[in-house]
Design a protein around this motif. Structure first.
Motif, mmCIF file in Angstrom:
data_model
loop_
_atom_site.group_PDB
_atom_site.id
_atom_site.type_symbol
_atom_site.label_atom_id
_atom_site.label_comp_id
_atom_site.label_asym_id
_atom_site.label_seq_id
_atom_site.Cartn_x
_atom_site.Cartn_y
_atom_site.Cartn_z
ATOM 1 N N SER A 1 46.313 41.782 51.329
ATOM 2 C CA SER A 1 45.135 42.130 50.709
ATOM 3 C C SER A 1 45.921 42.549 49.146
ATOM 4 N N LYS B 1 36.724 37.395 42.121
ATOM 5 C CA LYS B 1 35.682 37.450 43.094
ATOM 6 C C LYS B 1 36.315 37.309 44.619
ATOM 7 N N ASP B 2 37.718 36.632 44.730
ATOM 8 C CA ASP B 2 38.425 36.643 45.762
ATOM 9 C C ASP B 2 39.412 37.816 46.064
ATOM 10 N N PHE C 1 40.341 41.319 47.792
ATOM 11 C CA PHE C 1 39.857 42.113 48.864
ATOM 12 C C PHE C 1 40.821 43.079 49.405
ATOM 13 N N LYS D 1 37.413 43.035 56.340
ATOM 14 C CA LYS D 1 37.535 42.744 55.066
ATOM 15 C C LYS D 1 36.448 43.263 54.154
ATOM 16 N N PHE E 1 35.460 42.791 50.030
ATOM 17 C CA PHE E 1 35.908 42.160 48.897
ATOM 18 C C PHE E 1 35.511 43.169 47.773
ATOM 19 N N ASP F 1 32.551 43.519 45.668
ATOM 20 C CA ASP F 1 31.187 43.788 46.326
ATOM 21 C C ASP F 1 31.118 45.175 46.375
#
Length: 238
Positions: A20, A134-135, A137, A148, A150, A153
């Motif tokens: 991450s 957007k990927d 996390f 997980k 993101f 989010d």
């Protein structure tokens, strides 16, 4: 220029945390991860690896012995829970020696050191930072598993003494044993702001604000008096 990374650790949770972190740094490219040095040796033969994040105390072969076995090792950053191997790390001329649990801030400092011995390029320390995508996390431990989340989010984080509650855009929430200050270190200040001793929020998710409150995700949260100037800077209030 991106640097290809290989992660080696026999603890799945430690691998998840490192993965991450790597994915949060635009200048790093994760090309492989494995749980032992034997598998790592095979990947080193097949792939171009610039940086090896390597645990030390592993079954079959210690990380220090593994490095000694390599004729042309890549740059090495040891990741371990044991201080007693620090001398070995110094003797092996590794880039850095990270003690678990590893914070994101400490991880970034180790990555910045990768360029100090590389006069031909590599990561620009001025540009080495979290890059929103957007990927990106993070993994959090909850319900006896690693979950997980993101970063794009996340709406806000609420402190609950020794725990934090992470509320996301899909109306889900996750309670994990972690200090809000540690998340404040991990999440980028360009996209998250501490508005209160109990709240950390995503700047781009704020719907409305006043001098004393912000609205985010249909919830009104207070702005602490000691945090007002930081909020004003983050929201560019003049």
């Amino acid at each position: 220029m991106k640097m290809n990374c290989l992660l080696v650790d026999d603890e799945p949770e430690a691998l998840a945390v490192l993965e991450s972190y790597v994915r949060l740094v635009e200048n790093l490219e994760l090309v492989g991860k494995c749980e032992n040095a034997i598998h790592a040796f095979s990947l080193l033969q097949d792939k171009q690896i610039d940086v090896l994040f390597l645990d030390i105390k592993m079954p079959q072969l210690l990380g220090t012995d593994f490095v000694r076995s390599l004729r042309h090792p890549p740059k090495i950053i040891f990741t371990t829970a044991y201080r007693e191997y620090a001398v070995d790390g110094f003797d092996l001329d590794v880039t850095d020696y990270l003690l678990k649990p590893i914070s994101f801030d400490r991880f970034l400092k180790a990555v910045a050191k990768l360029t100090k011995s590389d006069n031909n390029g590599g990561i620009d320390p001025e540009k080495m930072a979290y890059q929103p995508n957007k990927d990106a996390f993070l993994y959090f431990r909850a319900d006896r598993k690693m979950i997980k989340v993101f970063t794009n989010d996340i709406l806000y984080v609420e402190s609950l003494k020794d725990y934090v509650k992470i509320t996301t855009t899909n109306s889900n929430s996750l309670v994990v044993k972690q200090a809000i200050s540690s998340l404040e270190e991990i999440l980028p200040e360009s996209h998250f702001v501490r508005i209160h001793r109990s709240y950390l929020v995503a700047i781009d998710k704020i719907k409305t604000y006043t001098s004393s409150h912000i609205e985010i995700g249909g919830t009104e949260l207070p702005i602490g008096r000691l945090f007002q100037k930081g909020v004003e800077r983050a929201l560019k209030i003049v």
